[in-house]
Write an enzyme that holds these catalytic residues in place. Structure first.
Site, PDB file in Angstrom:
ATOM      1  N   THR A 174      -7.608   0.000  -2.083  1.00 29.14           N
ATOM      2  CA  THR A 174      -8.092   1.291  -1.700  1.00 29.14           C
ATOM      3  C   THR A 174      -7.455   2.587  -2.503  1.00 29.14           C
ATOM      4  O   THR A 174      -7.887   3.626  -2.842  1.00 29.14           O
ATOM      5  CB  THR A 174      -8.116   1.787  -0.486  1.00 29.14           C
ATOM      6  OG1 THR A 174      -6.800   1.678   0.200  1.00 29.14           O
ATOM      7  CG2 THR A 174      -9.042   0.747   0.538  1.00 29.14           C
TER       8      THR A 174
ATOM      9  N   HIS B 125       0.622  -1.675  -5.923  1.00 28.69           N
ATOM     10  CA  HIS B 125       1.508  -1.649  -4.808  1.00 28.69           C
ATOM     11  C   HIS B 125       1.324  -2.984  -4.223  1.00 28.69           C
ATOM     12  O   HIS B 125       0.488  -3.744  -4.058  1.00 28.69           O
ATOM     13  CB  HIS B 125       1.068  -0.493  -3.546  1.00 28.69           C
ATOM     14  CG  HIS B 125      -0.470  -0.514  -3.261  1.00 28.69           C
ATOM     15  ND1 HIS B 125      -1.493  -0.225  -3.917  1.00 28.69           N
ATOM     16  CD2 HIS B 125      -1.004  -1.119  -2.184  1.00 28.69           C
ATOM     17  CE1 HIS B 125      -2.569  -0.279  -3.325  1.00 28.69           C
ATOM     18  NE2 HIS B 125      -2.339  -0.599  -2.170  1.00 28.69           N
TER      19      HIS B 125
ATOM     20  N   HIS C  14       2.297  -4.748  -0.258  1.00 23.77           N
ATOM     21  CA  HIS C  14       2.709  -4.605   1.049  1.00 23.77           C
ATOM     22  C   HIS C  14       3.392  -5.518   1.453  1.00 23.77           C
ATOM     23  O   HIS C  14       3.229  -6.919   1.209  1.00 23.77           O
ATOM     24  CB  HIS C  14       1.179  -4.880   2.002  1.00 23.77           C
ATOM     25  CG  HIS C  14       0.024  -4.041   1.573  1.00 23.77           C
ATOM     26  ND1 HIS C  14      -0.004  -2.933   2.391  1.00 23.77           N
ATOM     27  CD2 HIS C  14      -0.802  -3.982   0.345  1.00 23.77           C
ATOM     28  CE1 HIS C  14      -1.260  -2.214   1.936  1.00 23.77           C
ATOM     29  NE2 HIS C  14      -1.587  -2.957   0.913  1.00 23.77           N
TER      30      HIS C  14
ATOM     31  N   GLY D 164      -9.734  -5.724  -1.775  1.00 18.63           N
ATOM     32  CA  GLY D 164      -9.581  -4.650  -0.649  1.00 18.63           C
ATOM     33  C   GLY D 164      -8.663  -3.537  -0.958  1.00 18.63           C
ATOM     34  O   GLY D 164      -8.083  -2.929  -0.237  1.00 18.63           O
TER      35      GLY D 164
ATOM     36  N   CYS E 147      -3.261  11.133  -8.077  1.00 19.99           N
ATOM     37  CA  CYS E 147      -3.166   9.710  -7.574  1.00 19.99           C
ATOM     38  C   CYS E 147      -1.802  10.096  -6.391  1.00 19.99           C
ATOM     39  O   CYS E 147      -0.735  10.469  -6.681  1.00 19.99           O
ATOM     40  CB  CYS E 147      -2.389   8.891  -8.591  1.00 19.99           C
ATOM     41  SG  CYS E 147      -1.551   7.236  -8.032  1.00 19.99           S
TER      42      CYS E 147
ATOM     43  N   CYS F  66       1.671   8.171  -7.184  1.00 23.68           N
ATOM     44  CA  CYS F  66       2.451   9.030  -8.226  1.00 23.68           C
ATOM     45  C   CYS F  66       3.101  10.254  -7.791  1.00 23.68           C
ATOM     46  O   CYS F  66       4.129  10.435  -8.002  1.00 23.68           O
ATOM     47  CB  CYS F  66       1.603   9.312  -9.415  1.00 23.68           C
ATOM     48  SG  CYS F  66       0.988   8.051 -10.638  1.00 23.68           S
TER      49      CYS F  66
HETATM   50  P1  DGP Z   1      -4.594  -0.872   0.005  1.00 27.49           P
HETATM   51  O1  DGP Z   1      -5.792  -1.186   0.848  1.00 27.49           O
HETATM   52  O2  DGP Z   1      -3.901  -2.359  -0.517  1.00 27.49           O
HETATM   53  O3  DGP Z   1      -5.111  -0.286  -1.323  1.00 27.49           O
HETATM   54  O4  DGP Z   1      -3.496  -0.278   0.533  1.00 27.49           O
HETATM   55  C1  DGP Z   1      -3.152   1.336   0.530  1.00 27.49           C
HETATM   56  C2  DGP Z   1      -2.312   1.511   1.540  1.00 27.49           C
HETATM   57  O5  DGP Z   1      -1.756   2.480   0.956  1.00 27.49           O
HETATM   58  C3  DGP Z   1      -3.110   1.530   3.077  1.00 27.49           C
HETATM   59  O6  DGP Z   1      -2.464   0.798   3.940  1.00 27.49           O
HETATM   60  C4  DGP Z   1      -2.559   3.004   3.312  1.00 27.49           C
HETATM   61  C5  DGP Z   1      -1.584   3.395   2.481  1.00 27.49           C
HETATM   62  N1  DGP Z   1      -1.530   4.710   2.130  1.00 27.49           N
HETATM   63  C6  DGP Z   1      -2.570   5.500   1.543  1.00 27.49           C
HETATM   64  N2  DGP Z   1      -2.202   6.764   1.593  1.00 27.49           N
HETATM   65  C7  DGP Z   1      -0.923   6.912   1.924  1.00 27.49           C
HETATM   66  C8  DGP Z   1      -0.082   8.156   1.843  1.00 27.49           C
HETATM   67  O7  DGP Z   1      -0.380   9.226   1.391  1.00 27.49           O
HETATM   68  N3  DGP Z   1       1.255   7.814   2.304  1.00 27.49           N
HETATM   69  C9  DGP Z   1       1.794   6.626   2.697  1.00 27.49           C
HETATM   70  N4  DGP Z   1       2.919   6.528   3.084  1.00 27.49           N
HETATM   71  N5  DGP Z   1       0.797   5.530   2.681  1.00 27.49           N
HETATM   72  C10 DGP Z   1      -0.505   5.674   2.180  1.00 27.49           C
END
Ligand code: DGP
Length: 114
Positions: free
Chosen positions: A95, A100, A102, A93, A5, A8
């Site tokens: 991913t 989390h 935003h 949406g 993850c 994590c």
């Molecule tokens: P969601 O689509 O709501 O699951 O948003 C996941 C968000 O996480 C997406 O906007 C990009 C961000 N993200 C994915 N991997 C990483 C990472 O390794 N570092 C950071 N800072 N953000 C990440």
């Protein structure tokens, strides 16, 4: 901590991120693919896959996420407005399967989302 993850790994410092704030149970860091001038992710440090997986025991942490969002909005001078949103599940949406929120701001946001 859940194996494989990414959030994590960020929470324990195994993966680097631009950290905005941190306390005992939550951490906030810049989104790697920003959709607005300010795009911060606020997460619980413990692994919870999504909002449907929270329990009564998580209510304090969920409240602290809201408080952190308000503090970060103030820190980044988002006095004209901002959005706090959690994507839940495939159609929502989501991913990354670690809860989390935003925090988005710094530009005019549209509604409804696509
Ligand atoms: P969601 O689509 O709501 O699951 O948003 C996941 C968000 O996480 C997406 O906007 C990009 C961000 N993200 C994915 N991997 C990483 C990472 O390794 N570092 C950071 N800072 N953000 C990440």
């Amino acid at each position: 901590m859940a194996q494989d993850c990414v959030f994590c790994k960020i929470a324990v410092g195994e993966l680097s991120a631009q950290v905005e704030m941190e306390n005992e149970d939550i951490i906030a860091f810049r989104d790697i693919h920003p959709e607005a001038p300010v795009h911060i992710l606020i997460i619980p440090k413990k692994h919870i896959a999504s909002l449907v997986d929270v329990t009564d025991k998580d209510s304090g942490m969920l409240g602290r996420i809201q408080l952190a969002a308000a503090e970060l909005a103030e820190k980044h001078k988002l006095d004209r407005g901002f959005r706090l949103v959690t994507n839940c599940g495939h159609e929502g949406g989501q991913t990354v399967e670690h809860l989390h929120y935003h925090l988005l701001g710094g530009r005019q946001l549209t509604w409804p989302p696509g």
